[in-house]
Design an enzyme around this catalytic site. Sequence first.
Site, PDB file in Angstrom:
ATOM      1  N   GLY A  16     -11.662  -8.704 -13.669  1.00 48.97           N
ATOM      2  CA  GLY A  16     -11.981  -9.465 -14.858  1.00 48.97           C
ATOM      3  C   GLY A  16     -13.436  -9.510 -15.240  1.00 48.97           C
ATOM      4  O   GLY A  16     -13.763  -9.759 -16.380  1.00 48.97           O
TER       5      GLY A  16
ATOM      6  N   CYS B  63      -4.721 -16.293  -3.634  1.00 49.88           N
ATOM      7  CA  CYS B  63      -4.917 -15.342  -4.742  1.00 49.88           C
ATOM      8  C   CYS B  63      -3.814 -14.289  -4.687  1.00 49.88           C
ATOM      9  O   CYS B  63      -3.359 -13.921  -3.605  1.00 49.88           O
ATOM     10  CB  CYS B  63      -6.255 -14.628  -4.600  1.00 49.88           C
ATOM     11  SG  CYS B  63      -7.686 -15.728  -4.665  1.00 49.88           S
TER      12      CYS B  63
ATOM     13  N   LYS C 183       0.848  -1.190   0.000  1.00 53.06           N
ATOM     14  CA  LYS C 183       0.000   0.000   0.000  1.00 53.06           C
ATOM     15  C   LYS C 183       0.887   1.246   0.000  1.00 53.06           C
ATOM     16  O   LYS C 183       1.756   1.397   0.849  1.00 53.06           O
ATOM     17  CB  LYS C 183      -0.884   0.016   1.249  1.00 53.06           C
ATOM     18  CG  LYS C 183      -1.951  -1.067   1.285  1.00 53.06           C
ATOM     19  CD  LYS C 183      -2.922  -0.825   2.439  1.00 53.06           C
ATOM     20  CE  LYS C 183      -4.076  -1.807   2.422  1.00 53.06           C
ATOM     21  NZ  LYS C 183      -3.736  -3.109   3.029  1.00 53.06           N
TER      22      LYS C 183
ATOM     23  N   CYS D 103      -1.722  -8.893 -17.822  1.00 56.78           N
ATOM     24  CA  CYS D 103      -0.689  -9.122 -16.801  1.00 56.78           C
ATOM     25  C   CYS D 103       0.693  -9.327 -17.411  1.00 56.78           C
ATOM     26  O   CYS D 103       1.681  -9.449 -16.693  1.00 56.78           O
ATOM     27  CB  CYS D 103      -1.069 -10.294 -15.918  1.00 56.78           C
ATOM     28  SG  CYS D 103      -2.637 -10.039 -15.082  1.00 56.78           S
TER      29      CYS D 103
END
Lengths: 401, 130
Positions: A120, A218, A18, A83
Amino acid sequence: MANDDIWILGINMTKFGKHPTLDSVDLAAEATLAALADGGVTMKDMGVIASGNLMGAAAGIGQQLQKQVGQTGIPVYNVANACATGATAIRTVIMAIKAGETDMGLAVGVEKLSGAGMLGAGFGAAKSDEWTRTGRYGAVSGLEGKLGTDMMPGVFAQVGMEYGHKYGGTSFELFARISEKNHKNSTLNPLAAIQKDMSVEQIMAEPMIAYPNTRAMCSANSDGAAAAVIVSGERLRKLSLEQQKRAVKISASVLTTDPWEEACQILPNVNTLTRNAATIAYEQAGVGPEDLDLVELHDCFATAELVHYDNLMLCGEGDAVDFFESGATTRTGSTPVNVSGGLESKGHPIAATGIANVWEIAHHLRGEAGDRQIEGAKVGLAHVIGLGSACGVHILEKSGL
Amino acid sequence: MPDQIPMVEYLVLGDSPHLEANECTNCGARFFDRRNACASCSGREFTKAAIPTEGEVRAFTIVTPFMPGTDPYVPAVVDCGGTSVRANIVNTPPDPEHVTLGMKVKLTTFSIGADTTGTEAINYGFEPAN
């Protein structure tokens, strides 16, 4: 070093994670200035820039970057390839050098993704008063959730499940153990977004996103940038011995797309284009999978890592489960995979990823990877895949000097 | 009975609902979307091909939706006699005990609601064949 060889002169990645006070240009500038300093050169030495910022592809990140770090009037190619955007930027600079248009250039990728959700899906237009057909399927409603999924966790979950159906041996726990390996690796990488050793039980107990991928399995949406200064062998020979020693040879640079096969427009086939890219890359570099000291592959999800062991031919066809079970892909195994922590813990600021993976390999080849150094690393491979699809493979070698 | 339309154009309703692909007359590649040309051979002529309504689950996932209170759904790739179809697995609990790789499934249709004219849109999915 031959005149037509291609080398990385300087390379850098920012910490992934972040960065609430920095915008995309700040991050791209940080990586760029550090990569230039790493290579001992300045913007005035650059003959071309290839730059990527997928979520802001229309804004022209390359020119925005120039306006902060040096407007020298050189051509900028803003690239977008899902990507594989970062790998595409590297490849674009290499093509410019190989074409003889310049002998040194900058590839840079940046993304601000902290807090973004699942990527997506197109949910389609809101329901109107009367059914109206739109899109190439003539659908009267959004397809997401009604006819399968386009969201990345679900797509890549199916990719891993399909491998299990074809060859057997997969399970929820197996995929969780792949994730466990990568999270463990991340504890040695201070630039990773998440540095947390997680047990298989913890990983499996995380919220389920798309079975069998839980949240920990993920890739972490995060902010970050990476940049590389790329140079021809001819120009490198005119630079200092110290610059030449730290330079890393790009012995293969390949970009492929997915060739048509049955089912490839139903579920993206991430396998064939990766296998094709790897085949060409090994041929270009004159090395084989057995020569690789480390691999950074595109573990956007734990289910993806498994299939790419096979696609990159690190193991025999259909043998990915046994290969993983053997411990080959751990830090101390025969082919360490994702010692950076992988996208699952290092993070995946999309356009930066394809350059950050190359940075990780280069860091080890230079012997500068600190606590996570793979001792004696001489050859490594970096792989990324973007759905749509595009696959980038780079094979890197340590300088012989 | 209200008017019914298929949710997607490649779903054929009637007495025996089934899916219909655009099949390239040159190479036999099948597609479910509107075509400009064939992705396999670049051919420009297509014929309609009826897809078998029974198949086998080749891949699936179980997606936890963003929206609280909505049920998980089960996107899958179903191999229907050599042609891969994208759909959800329906009419069975969305968990890996009830949905398995290789399970036999068959096409089923269901309403997703009606518009202001009362026309119902009909979607398809695959349910366990047994």
